[in-house]
Design a protein around this motif. Sequence first.
Motif, mmCIF file in Angstrom:
data_model
loop_
_atom_site.group_PDB
_atom_site.id
_atom_site.type_symbol
_atom_site.label_atom_id
_atom_site.label_comp_id
_atom_site.label_asym_id
_atom_site.label_seq_id
_atom_site.Cartn_x
_atom_site.Cartn_y
_atom_site.Cartn_z
ATOM 1 N N ALA A 158 0.490 -0.967 0.668
ATOM 2 C CA ALA A 158 -0.056 -0.216 -0.088
ATOM 3 C C ALA A 158 1.069 1.136 0.011
ATOM 4 C CB ALA A 158 -1.058 0.320 1.004
ATOM 5 N N LEU A 159 2.291 0.752 0.442
ATOM 6 C CA LEU A 159 2.661 2.072 0.757
ATOM 7 C C LEU A 159 3.701 2.959 -0.283
ATOM 8 C CD1 LEU A 159 4.028 2.099 4.791
ATOM 9 C CD2 LEU A 159 1.898 3.401 3.466
ATOM 10 N N GLY A 160 4.200 1.137 -1.705
ATOM 11 C CA GLY A 160 4.812 1.278 -2.663
ATOM 12 C C GLY A 160 6.653 0.714 -1.819
ATOM 13 N N LEU A 161 6.082 -0.450 -0.954
ATOM 14 C CA LEU A 161 7.596 -0.175 -0.520
ATOM 15 C C LEU A 161 7.875 -1.575 -0.684
ATOM 16 C CD1 LEU A 161 7.860 3.137 2.355
ATOM 17 C CD2 LEU A 161 9.202 2.488 0.053
ATOM 18 N N SER A 162 7.146 -2.364 -1.328
ATOM 19 C CA SER A 162 7.667 -3.734 -1.126
ATOM 20 C C SER A 162 9.144 -4.675 -1.537
ATOM 21 C CB SER A 162 7.287 -4.288 -2.590
ATOM 22 O OG SER A 162 5.722 -3.746 -3.014
ATOM 23 N N ALA A 163 9.855 -3.606 -2.227
ATOM 24 C CA ALA A 163 11.600 -3.964 -2.458
ATOM 25 C C ALA A 163 11.797 -3.626 -0.963
ATOM 26 C CB ALA A 163 12.313 -3.522 -3.059
ATOM 27 N N LYS A 164 11.581 -2.354 -0.514
ATOM 28 C CA LYS A 164 11.860 -2.176 1.128
ATOM 29 C C LYS A 164 11.833 -3.369 2.376
ATOM 30 C CE LYS A 164 14.174 0.235 4.525
ATOM 31 N NZ LYS A 164 15.701 0.158 4.563
ATOM 32 N N ALA A 165 10.418 -4.112 1.868
ATOM 33 C CA ALA A 165 9.925 -5.292 2.960
ATOM 34 C C ALA A 165 11.071 -5.712 3.184
ATOM 35 C CB ALA A 165 8.319 -5.124 2.759
ATOM 36 N N ASP A 166 11.184 -6.558 1.313
ATOM 37 C CA ASP A 166 12.072 -7.304 0.948
ATOM 38 C C ASP A 166 13.203 -7.414 2.139
ATOM 39 O OD1 ASP A 166 10.038 -9.045 -0.377
ATOM 40 O OD2 ASP A 166 10.221 -8.000 -2.288
ATOM 41 N N GLU A 167 13.992 -6.267 1.939
ATOM 42 C CA GLU A 167 15.183 -6.144 2.437
ATOM 43 C C GLU A 167 14.818 -6.417 4.134
ATOM 44 O OE1 GLU A 167 16.521 -2.135 1.279
ATOM 45 O OE2 GLU A 167 16.525 -2.610 -0.441
ATOM 46 N N VAL A 168 13.910 -6.014 4.484
ATOM 47 C CA VAL A 168 13.669 -5.956 5.399
ATOM 48 C C VAL A 168 14.024 -8.010 6.096
ATOM 49 C CG1 VAL A 168 12.648 -5.573 7.618
ATOM 50 C CG2 VAL A 168 13.032 -3.696 6.265
ATOM 51 N N ILE A 169 12.681 -7.937 5.507
ATOM 52 C CA ILE A 169 13.071 -9.522 6.293
ATOM 53 C C ILE A 169 13.666 -10.533 5.551
ATOM 54 C CG2 ILE A 169 11.518 -11.783 5.104
ATOM 55 C CD1 ILE A 169 9.023 -10.057 4.633
ATOM 56 N N ALA A 170 14.303 -10.587 4.831
ATOM 57 C CA ALA A 170 15.913 -10.786 4.158
ATOM 58 C C ALA A 170 17.557 -10.482 5.599
ATOM 59 C CB ALA A 170 16.569 -10.227 2.782
ATOM 60 N N ALA A 171 16.640 -8.752 6.087
ATOM 61 C CA ALA A 171 18.236 -8.754 6.506
ATOM 62 C C ALA A 171 17.621 -9.217 8.276
ATOM 63 C CB ALA A 171 17.991 -7.438 7.460
ATOM 64 N N ASN A 172 16.376 -9.824 8.377
ATOM 65 C CA ASN A 172 16.194 -10.260 9.652
ATOM 66 C C ASN A 172 16.604 -11.820 9.954
ATOM 67 O OD1 ASN A 172 15.155 -7.849 11.431
ATOM 68 N ND2 ASN A 172 13.204 -8.161 10.049
ATOM 69 N N GLU A 173 16.063 -12.499 8.812
ATOM 70 C CA GLU A 173 16.461 -14.055 8.313
ATOM 71 C C GLU A 173 18.102 -14.151 8.601
ATOM 72 O OE1 GLU A 173 14.631 -14.779 4.535
ATOM 73 O OE2 GLU A 173 12.809 -14.823 4.887
ATOM 74 N N LYS A 174 18.885 -13.128 7.614
ATOM 75 C CA LYS A 174 20.153 -13.513 7.873
ATOM 76 C C LYS A 174 20.936 -13.442 9.690
ATOM 77 C CE LYS A 174 24.876 -11.833 6.282
ATOM 78 N NZ LYS A 174 25.002 -11.738 7.570
ATOM 79 N N ALA A 175 20.111 -12.266 10.137
ATOM 80 C CA ALA A 175 20.549 -12.862 11.616
ATOM 81 C C ALA A 175 20.653 -13.646 12.055
ATOM 82 C CB ALA A 175 19.727 -11.304 12.150
ATOM 83 N N THR A 176 18.700 -14.387 11.903
ATOM 84 C CA THR A 176 18.997 -15.443 12.637
ATOM 85 C C THR A 176 19.446 -16.537 12.640
ATOM 86 O OG1 THR A 176 16.701 -14.333 12.821
ATOM 87 C CG2 THR A 176 16.605 -17.203 13.224
ATOM 88 N N ALA A 177 20.129 -17.056 11.366
ATOM 89 C CA ALA A 177 20.736 -17.526 9.907
ATOM 90 C C ALA A 177 22.121 -17.860 10.428
ATOM 91 C CB ALA A 177 20.775 -17.747 8.972
ATOM 92 N N ASP A 178 22.361 -16.865 11.089
ATOM 93 C CA ASP A 178 23.797 -16.286 11.232
ATOM 94 C C ASP A 178 24.012 -16.563 12.902
ATOM 95 O OD1 ASP A 178 24.632 -15.345 8.836
ATOM 96 O OD2 ASP A 178 24.508 -13.348 9.656
ATOM 97 N N ALA A 179 23.175 -16.482 13.275
ATOM 98 C CA ALA A 179 22.897 -16.700 15.209
ATOM 99 C C ALA A 179 22.600 -18.351 14.838
ATOM 100 C CB ALA A 179 21.608 -16.103 15.396
ATOM 101 N N ALA A 180 22.125 -18.878 14.157
ATOM 102 C CA ALA A 180 22.169 -20.495 14.177
ATOM 103 C C ALA A 180 23.251 -20.960 14.007
ATOM 104 C CB ALA A 180 20.940 -20.967 13.450
#
Length: 321
Positions: A158-180
């Motif tokens: 709705a905000l025209g920021l889908s690419a930014k959302a993908d970046e946020v999700i990818a960064a969160n997934e990386k933080a978890t994967a790195d910790a694991a």
Amino acid sequence: MTACSDSTAAKDKPAAAGADASAGFPVSLTNAWGTTEVKKKPVKVATVSDGDTAIALALGIVPVITPDVEDGAKIPEYKQRAIDKLGAGKLKTYDDTDGTAYEAIAAEAPDVILGMNTWEMDADYAKLQPIAPVVTFTDKAHADTLTWQDRLKTAAKALGLSAKADEVIAANEKATADAAAAHPEFKGKTYTYTVVHPEQISFMSYAAQDPGVFEKLGFTKTDKAKNYAPDKNAVSLENLDQLDADVLLVTYPFGDRGVISATELESNKLFQSLNAVKSKHFTVIPSENSLSSAIAYPDPLSAPWVVEQLTPLLAKAAAGQ
């Protein structure tokens, strides 16, 4: 925009940098109460819950108004980090003691209202919709079941920021994967996560629960998890043995309002007889720094912070320290 900033300047400032260059408007989104039409890229965004404020901040947007959920208390560290990064100072808020303040929101003339993380939309939608397009979920049940990733993606569309959302999700997934990856000792260990609520001791790592941060870090539910469900998760003092696992995690977010105090539970003879307790594979998840609530209600801002705060606690518990 801050509570003391120049309002004219804030109105002229775009909601966020890095918007999707190809984002097409108008955007039409079906929701549980009708259809939301966002005719052009929003500049001024209002939020109706702390989770929606987290979505906005994660996408680089400073809301024009948000509910005052802290009510004078300290802002959680992960939220303050985002506010500081955006140079927002103090967010402009409304008093939410009696619920959503429609007039306060209307006074800010928002282009869109985010309501992806609220339990009040059934009552709010009809009063918010005349103010501005309301971005919310497609099914009323989603108030409880939608993942933070899906909430973020819908809002971003709705905000025209889908690419930014993908970046946020990818960064969160990386933080978890790195910790694991940094803690291979977590893999395959069973865990129990229990919360002392005002009315009961709750077995929160029940079988039907979606895999959360614990499992993404490598832990697995115990065989006792099958005995519990969202509507059947109370553990009596006579059945504290149900909590045993390779790692036992307990939190007391309600303090003195909990059904049992930390001292009473941890001095209980049956609790002390649990293998996890005897071998020191037991830890308390703190609530005073918002960690326990962030685990319970994950959002795009808190998710990486939860991993950052939780990992050393889990490492000590896994090691029996």
